[in-house]
Design a protein around this motif. Structure first.
Motif, PDB file in Angstrom:
ATOM      1  N   THR A  88       0.849  -1.191   0.000  1.00 22.75           N
ATOM      2  CA  THR A  88       0.000   0.000   0.000  1.00 22.75           C
ATOM      3  C   THR A  88       0.884   1.241   0.000  1.00 22.75           C
ATOM      4  O   THR A  88       2.111   1.160   0.111  1.00 22.75           O
ATOM      5  CB  THR A  88      -0.938   0.008   1.222  1.00 22.75           C
ATOM      6  N   SER A  89       0.272   2.395  -0.096  1.00 21.78           N
ATOM      7  CA  SER A  89       1.016   3.627  -0.358  1.00 21.78           C
ATOM      8  C   SER A  89       1.780   4.125   0.856  1.00 21.78           C
ATOM      9  O   SER A  89       1.582   3.666   1.990  1.00 21.78           O
ATOM     10  CB  SER A  89       0.044   4.706  -0.844  1.00 21.78           C
ATOM     11  N   THR A  90       2.624   5.111   0.608  1.00 21.17           N
ATOM     12  CA  THR A  90       3.375   5.769   1.663  1.00 21.17           C
ATOM     13  C   THR A  90       2.425   6.366   2.700  1.00 21.17           C
ATOM     14  O   THR A  90       1.425   6.986   2.353  1.00 21.17           O
ATOM     15  CB  THR A  90       4.220   6.908   1.067  1.00 21.17           C
ATOM     16  N   GLY A  91       2.738   6.160   3.979  1.00 22.38           N
ATOM     17  CA  GLY A  91       1.934   6.748   5.029  1.00 22.38           C
ATOM     18  C   GLY A  91       0.640   6.029   5.309  1.00 22.38           C
ATOM     19  O   GLY A  91      -0.245   6.580   5.978  1.00 22.38           O
ATOM     20  N   SER A  92       0.492   4.786   4.819  1.00 20.09           N
ATOM     21  CA  SER A  92      -0.770   4.060   5.025  1.00 20.09           C
ATOM     22  C   SER A  92      -0.764   3.236   6.301  1.00 20.09           C
ATOM     23  O   SER A  92      -1.699   2.478   6.550  1.00 20.09           O
ATOM     24  CB  SER A  92      -1.049   3.154   3.822  1.00 20.09           C
ATOM     25  N   GLY A  93       0.280   3.336   7.122  1.00 22.15           N
ATOM     26  CA  GLY A  93       0.285   2.668   8.418  1.00 22.15           C
ATOM     27  C   GLY A  93       0.598   1.184   8.351  1.00 22.15           C
ATOM     28  O   GLY A  93       0.018   0.383   9.095  1.00 22.15           O
ATOM     29  N   LYS A  94       1.541   0.813   7.494  1.00 24.98           N
ATOM     30  CA  LYS A  94       1.859  -0.613   7.346  1.00 24.98           C
ATOM     31  C   LYS A  94       2.424  -1.211   8.630  1.00 24.98           C
ATOM     32  O   LYS A  94       2.251  -2.398   8.898  1.00 24.98           O
ATOM     33  CB  LYS A  94       2.838  -0.809   6.186  1.00 24.98           C
ATOM     34  N   SER A  95       3.105  -0.396   9.456  1.00 32.88           N
ATOM     35  CA  SER A  95       3.759  -0.956  10.637  1.00 32.88           C
ATOM     36  C   SER A  95       2.751  -1.542  11.628  1.00 32.88           C
ATOM     37  O   SER A  95       3.036  -2.556  12.279  1.00 32.88           O
ATOM     38  CB  SER A  95       4.626   0.104  11.326  1.00 32.88           C
ATOM     39  N   LEU A  96       1.586  -0.954  11.757  1.00 35.55           N
ATOM     40  CA  LEU A  96       0.587  -1.519  12.671  1.00 35.55           C
ATOM     41  C   LEU A  96       0.208  -2.932  12.249  1.00 35.55           C
ATOM     42  O   LEU A  96      -0.023  -3.809  13.093  1.00 35.55           O
ATOM     43  CB  LEU A  96      -0.657  -0.618  12.718  1.00 35.55           C
ATOM     44  N   ALA A  97       0.162  -3.173  10.951  1.00 39.10           N
ATOM     45  CA  ALA A  97      -0.269  -4.471  10.447  1.00 39.10           C
ATOM     46  C   ALA A  97       0.673  -5.593  10.861  1.00 39.10           C
ATOM     47  O   ALA A  97       0.238  -6.734  11.038  1.00 39.10           O
ATOM     48  CB  ALA A  97      -0.381  -4.427   8.920  1.00 39.10           C
ATOM     49  N   PHE A  98       1.973  -5.285  11.005  1.00 41.96           N
ATOM     50  CA  PHE A  98       2.868  -6.371  11.429  1.00 41.96           C
ATOM     51  C   PHE A  98       3.187  -6.336  12.919  1.00 41.96           C
ATOM     52  O   PHE A  98       3.409  -7.381  13.533  1.00 41.96           O
ATOM     53  CB  PHE A  98       4.141  -6.448  10.582  1.00 41.96           C
ATOM     54  N   TRP A  99       3.186  -5.157  13.544  1.00 37.06           N
ATOM     55  CA  TRP A  99       3.491  -5.138  14.985  1.00 37.06           C
ATOM     56  C   TRP A  99       2.323  -5.656  15.821  1.00 37.06           C
ATOM     57  O   TRP A  99       2.541  -6.232  16.897  1.00 37.06           O
ATOM     58  CB  TRP A  99       3.867  -3.728  15.446  1.00 37.06           C
ATOM     59  N   LEU A 100       1.102  -5.490  15.369  1.00 37.89           N
ATOM     60  CA  LEU A 100      -0.037  -5.954  16.168  1.00 37.89           C
ATOM     61  C   LEU A 100       0.013  -7.473  16.387  1.00 37.89           C
ATOM     62  O   LEU A 100      -0.031  -7.926  17.541  1.00 37.89           O
ATOM     63  CB  LEU A 100      -1.349  -5.534  15.507  1.00 37.89           C
ATOM     64  N   PRO A 101       0.133  -8.318  15.352  1.00 41.02           N
ATOM     65  CA  PRO A 101       0.222  -9.762  15.618  1.00 41.02           C
ATOM     66  C   PRO A 101       1.534 -10.159  16.281  1.00 41.02           C
ATOM     67  O   PRO A 101       1.560 -11.055  17.142  1.00 41.02           O
ATOM     68  CB  PRO A 101       0.074 -10.399  14.237  1.00 41.02           C
ATOM     69  N   ALA A 102       2.641  -9.497  15.901  1.00 40.99           N
ATOM     70  CA  ALA A 102       3.942  -9.876  16.454  1.00 40.99           C
ATOM     71  C   ALA A 102       3.997  -9.600  17.959  1.00 40.99           C
ATOM     72  O   ALA A 102       4.410 -10.463  18.753  1.00 40.99           O
ATOM     73  CB  ALA A 102       5.051  -9.126  15.727  1.00 40.99           C
ATOM     74  N   LEU A 103       3.583  -8.407  18.378  1.00 37.66           N
ATOM     75  CA  LEU A 103       3.623  -8.067  19.801  1.00 37.66           C
ATOM     76  C   LEU A 103       2.598  -8.871  20.593  1.00 37.66           C
ATOM     77  O   LEU A 103       2.851  -9.241  21.753  1.00 37.66           O
ATOM     78  CB  LEU A 103       3.393  -6.576  19.992  1.00 37.66           C
ATOM     79  N   THR A 104       1.458  -9.151  19.985  1.00 35.62           N
ATOM     80  CA  THR A 104       0.464  -9.984  20.673  1.00 35.62           C
ATOM     81  C   THR A 104       1.037 -11.366  20.960  1.00 35.62           C
ATOM     82  O   THR A 104       0.871 -11.914  22.064  1.00 35.62           O
ATOM     83  CB  THR A 104      -0.806 -10.100  19.811  1.00 35.62           C
ATOM     84  N   ALA A 105       1.760 -11.945  19.983  1.00 35.99           N
ATOM     85  CA  ALA A 105       2.347 -13.277  20.175  1.00 35.99           C
ATOM     86  C   ALA A 105       3.438 -13.251  21.243  1.00 35.99           C
ATOM     87  O   ALA A 105       3.484 -14.126  22.121  1.00 35.99           O
ATOM     88  CB  ALA A 105       2.915 -13.782  18.855  1.00 35.99           C
ATOM     89  N   VAL A 106       4.303 -12.254  21.197  1.00 34.94           N
ATOM     90  CA  VAL A 106       5.400 -12.188  22.176  1.00 34.94           C
ATOM     91  C   VAL A 106       4.842 -11.974  23.583  1.00 34.94           C
ATOM     92  O   VAL A 106       5.255 -12.632  24.547  1.00 34.94           O
ATOM     93  CB  VAL A 106       6.384 -11.066  21.794  1.00 34.94           C
ATOM     94  N   ARG A 107       3.886 -11.065  23.734  1.00 35.47           N
ATOM     95  CA  ARG A 107       3.332 -10.797  25.069  1.00 35.47           C
ATOM     96  C   ARG A 107       2.567 -11.994  25.620  1.00 35.47           C
ATOM     97  O   ARG A 107       2.545 -12.230  26.827  1.00 35.47           O
ATOM     98  CB  ARG A 107       2.434  -9.558  25.020  1.00 35.47           C
ATOM     99  N   ALA A 108       1.966 -12.778  24.728  1.00 32.23           N
ATOM    100  CA  ALA A 108       1.285 -13.987  25.193  1.00 32.23           C
ATOM    101  C   ALA A 108       2.282 -14.967  25.793  1.00 32.23           C
ATOM    102  O   ALA A 108       2.027 -15.604  26.824  1.00 32.23           O
ATOM    103  CB  ALA A 108       0.519 -14.629  24.044  1.00 32.23           C
ATOM    104  N   ASP A 109       3.456 -15.097  25.148  1.00 31.89           N
ATOM    105  CA  ASP A 109       4.497 -15.984  25.683  1.00 31.89           C
ATOM    106  C   ASP A 109       5.024 -15.464  27.018  1.00 31.89           C
ATOM    107  O   ASP A 109       5.274 -16.234  27.947  1.00 31.89           O
ATOM    108  CB  ASP A 109       5.641 -16.118  24.680  1.00 31.89           C
TER     109      ASP A 109
END
Length: 865
Positions: A88-109
């Protein structure tokens, strides 16, 4: 135009900053086309039910009440174990899309281990996340954003691990101190790094990283469109090595999820699948951008004609104004990335080339100064580090008579600055302390700079993907923005500003790279074998098992690997990772050292050293001239002496190209493929390019009068690569009224222009390519034009030219014919890197030749077939 962009308006309101660009009509003739794209409303979605409530609360605390729909779609696919291509385009907030599942998995552990610390599996399988970006600056920017997010988690206070949501994050690269690196290997949950560190350090030392690899859950590959050509092929194989080692340490059957975040691109599913080495069916593509976008006005700009040619020096002269008290006055250091692209004049046998138009850097400096004077916050993208320094300095010089304070609000930004300098500049742009920033593509790659009014793009950035990525900095977060693409004197730039449909209406490029290139595959297989001996069952991960085995057999025959019944083994003491040149620089650079002091001035790429720092060459560094006293190719050192001179030097290179037959082609190379356009023959296949710098000329600056020519005794160099070529029999030449005397100039001009136009179709730059033309080639028996990839084994660019030959040559022909010059100029057939001083060149004969070739091109199919 990106596929997710709405259709442009036909009669939109005029952007107010257009009047600033045109100086209220005085420069209106330079504006070749304006197109306005309407605003787009955002589309939100509910937070996923699986998302960690504390992470969601942290995002809400930072102002993200509800995520965009595409963020949820990508995050949900990743959470459920699918590889994701998020384009998707510049400034579309791509980082939320990968940090949300990644941080959820790490915090669950982390939570599971906290609730039941006695269970041994919690001590060994705490999840981990690896984030990869092409540059250290982007990793540092992501770290700062991630720490802000984790600090906003409810109950987070203090430093990790007690605070930041109990998640331990850190960057790790070649600059990381040993003690800090040891802490990271033992404790970090999220590591942000780059492919170079992964290849040269993490994977070869995988035993130290066993804990991290054992728990690896997610791998984020940011700015995926940057991994193209040889670099992309190497990174693809590095990622496959990573997957193999994670499987070696991790529990059986565990699947690592990759998220490839990229600019909008053609066929992101296929590109991501090739990068990861997985079937396309295993990748979920998310391409519909649901973030809001403001109205964006896009202008195409052609600099004016000038009466005389002038050689431009980069930066301020030593006699210029004193900027000692100016906080943003920055030096103009050596550009190690072939900075002659911006400023080196095109040379011909007759002396200075026609130079009918003003340079893009000078034009961009004027526009940047005018926009800053009107209070517009602007980024000006340039093609090189020196270009960024030059645009910034010239803009400041224009502003200083108006306001010294205003001139201090313009600066440069590029690679080579210290991290703290970059952070200070980024913050100054964010806050508005700086109004104008001239930059290389360092600010294209995801660094969070938003709220800008305008973007200037001085010179075609290489791909439409990059154009939209850079232009996307204007009007982010839903505000209106203005983008202006300023053409350089280059066939492609000239073509694009006069053919707006090629900019706005053509599809985006596919990311081109070839992981099966034997010159890339061989060293990567050696590195993999050193990490863990290769087994037969490992071969499919690296490509077609039969082709991989061919390359392995060659490596065994050369003594690089040893074959045993249990697999292939690396048996040498030195690390195998050193065999791979990830970024295709051609080997170790040559150091430029001042002979009298021993001071290191800079470096020159290995492939450019013979032509740039040969004995007697003039070398410029920070506006100071030196003359090369001696080039030592054994020790890779060029010794220079400080000397004021009134001339420059231009080397002459002779080149031959031979098509490799089946018995001579490197093992694992693809065979020659041919097709016919009636009497015209097209070919694609392996070639051997032999080149040698044989002499150089001294030319007085600025009138370019020849002062003398001297021979050089330098070794010849051979490049085994891939080329595309087309051959024309004599009767076609004669029918086109191209006589034997005209043929060399016609072929040479067509070669130069076609090299300049191939980046229109392939994700490359003209400096990624080379060419040879001859009226009678020994292998084809006919007049032939070759264009080859300037990397060992090839990079996929020539193959793209072969696939789209008719489109390529039509664009080449139109670019030459449309240029208003009489005999050829840098905007059509002259090349800034020609080894024959741009002689002979025959512009008119080149057009007749291309017309004759295209007359035999196959007719494209119609709707009716």
């Amino acid at each position: 135009m990106p596929a997710d962009h709405p259709d442009p308006q036909t009669s939109p309101p005029r952007h107010p900053l257009l009047d600033v660009l045109t100086a209220h009509g005085a420069r209106a003739d330079r504006l070749t086309h304006v197109r306005t794209f309407p605003a787009r409303a955002g589309e939100t979605a509910e937070w996923p039910g699986w998302a960690d409530p504390s992470v969601v609360a942290a995002y809400r605390a930072l102002g993200v009440e509800r995520p965009w729909a595409h963020q949820v779609e990508a995050a949900d696919a990743a959470w459920h174990g699918r590889h994701v291509a998020l384009a998707t385009s510049t400034g579309s907030g791509k980082s939320l899309a990968f940090w949300l599942p990644a941080l959820t998995a790490v915090r669950a552990d982390v939570a599971a281990a906290t609730l039941d610390p006695g269970r041994i599996e919690h001590a060994t399988t705490r999840g981990s996340v690896l984030y990869l970006s092409p540059t250290k600056a982007l990793a540092a920017d992501q770290l700062a954003a991630l720490e802000r997010l984790l600090d906003a988690v409810p109950g987070s206070a203090g430093s990790a691990p007690a605070g930041r949501g109990l998640v331990r994050v850190s960057t790790c690269d070649g600059d990381t101190p040993t003690e800090e690196r040891r802490w990271i290997t033992e404790h970090a949950d999220v590591v942000l790094t780059n492919p170079d560190f992964l290849h040269f350090s993490l994977l070869p030392n995988h035993r130290r990283w066993a804990r991290f690899l054992r728990g690896l859950r997610y791998v984020v590959v940011d700015e995926g469109h940057a991994y193209r050509g040889v670099f992309g092929a190497h990174v693809s194989l590095v990622l496959r090595r990573l997957t193999r080692l994670a499987a070696h340490y991790g529990p059986e059957g565990r699947r690592i999820v990759f998220v490839v975040a990229s600019a909008t691109t053609a066929d992101p599913t296929t590109s991501a699948a090739r990068l990861l080495g997985v079937p396309p069916d295993d990748v979920t593509a998310v391409t519909r951008d649901t973030s809001p976008a403001g109205r964006r006005t896009f202008a195409l700009w052609l600099p004016p004609e000038i009466g005389t040619y002038g050689f431009e020096r980069s930066g301020a002269s030593p006699e210029g104004p004193d900027h000692a008290g100016d906080h943003w006055a920055l030096p103009d250091p050596l550009d190690a990335d072939r900075t002659e692209r911006e400023t080196e004049p095109v040379v011909t046998e007759r002396a200075a080339a026609e130079h009918p138009r003003r340079s893009a850097t000078a034009e961009a400096a004027d526009l940047l100064a005018d926009l800053a004077a009107h209070g517009a916050r602007t980024l000006a993208f340039t093609r090189s580090r020196r270009g960024a320094e030059s645009v910034a300095q010239q803009a400041r010089d224009h502003l200083r008579p108006v306001s010294t304070e205003l001139s201090r609000r313009v600066a440069a930004y590029r690679g080579g600055y210290l991290p703290e300098e970059r952070r200070e500049l980024e913050q100054a742009v964010r806050t508005g302390a700086l109004l104008g920033l001239a930059t290389t593509n360092a600010l294209e790659l995801g660094v969070d700079i938003s709220g800008l009014d305008a973007v200037l793009i001085a010179g075609w950035p290489g791909t439409r993907m990059s154009l939209w990525q850079q232009g996307g900095r204007a009007g982010r977060a839903g505000a209106d923005g203005l983008v202006a693409f300023v053409a350089r004197e280059d066939p492609l730039d000239t073509y694009l500003v006069t053919h707006p449909e090629a900019v706005f209406d053509a599809p985006l490029e596919a990311t081109v790279f070839d992981p099966t290139n034997p010159y890339v595959l061989a060293p990567q297989l050696c590195a993999a074998a050193q990490e863990v001996p290769l087994r037969t069952e490992d071969l499919p991960a690296f490509g077609d098992p039969a082709r991989v085995r061919e390359v392995l057999d060659v490596l065994v025959a050369r003594g690089l690997l040893r074959r045993r019944p249990s697999g292939w083994y690396w048996t040498h003491a030195q690390p195998a990772s050193g065999m791979a040149d990830l970024r295709g620089s051609g080997g170790q650079p040559v150091r430029v050292v001042e002979a009298t002091t021993g001071r290191l001035l800079g470096t020159v790429d290995a492939g450019s050293a013979d032509g740039q720092v040969h004995d007697g060459a003039v070398y410029t560094h920070q506006g100071i001239t030196y003359v090369v006293d001696h080039l030592d190719l054994t020790d890779r050192v060029a010794l220079v002496v400080r000397r004021d001179v009134d001339h420059g030097t231009w080397s002459r290179e002779v080149m031959e190209i031979a098509i490799s037959d089946a018995g001579q082609a490197p093992e694992g190379s693809r065979p020659v493929v041919e097709r016919a356009w009636g009497p015209v023959t097209w070919g694609l296949g392996p070639v051997e390019v032999t080149s040698q710098v044989v002499s150089f000329q001294r030319r007085r600056i600025p009138d370019m009068q020849v002062l003398g020519t001297e021979p050089l005794d330098l070794p010849s160099r051979t490049l085994s690569t891939t080329a595309v070529w087309w051959s024309v029999p004599d009767f076609v030449l004669r029918a086109a009224d191209v006589s034997p005397e005209d043929a060399p100039g016609a072929l040479h001009a067509a070669e130069h222009a076609s090299i300049g136009l191939l980046p229109l179709l392939a994700t490359c730059d003209r400096w990624d390519l080379g060419g040879v033309s001859t009226e009678l080639h020994m292998d084809t028996g006919q007049a032939t034009v070759f264009v080859y990839d300037a990397y060992p084994g090839g990079a996929g660019f020539a193959e793209r030219g072969f696939e789209l030959g008719a489109t390529w040559l039509r664009a080449t022909r139109d670019a030459i014919a449309a240029c208003p010059c009489t005999d050829g100029c840098p905007a059509c057939v002259q090349s800034p890197k020609c080894g024959n001083y741009n002689s002979p060149l025959d512009k008119a004969a080149a057009v007749r030749l291309l017309d004759a070739v295209l007359a035999h091109a196959p007719v494209p199919p119609t709707i009716d077939g």
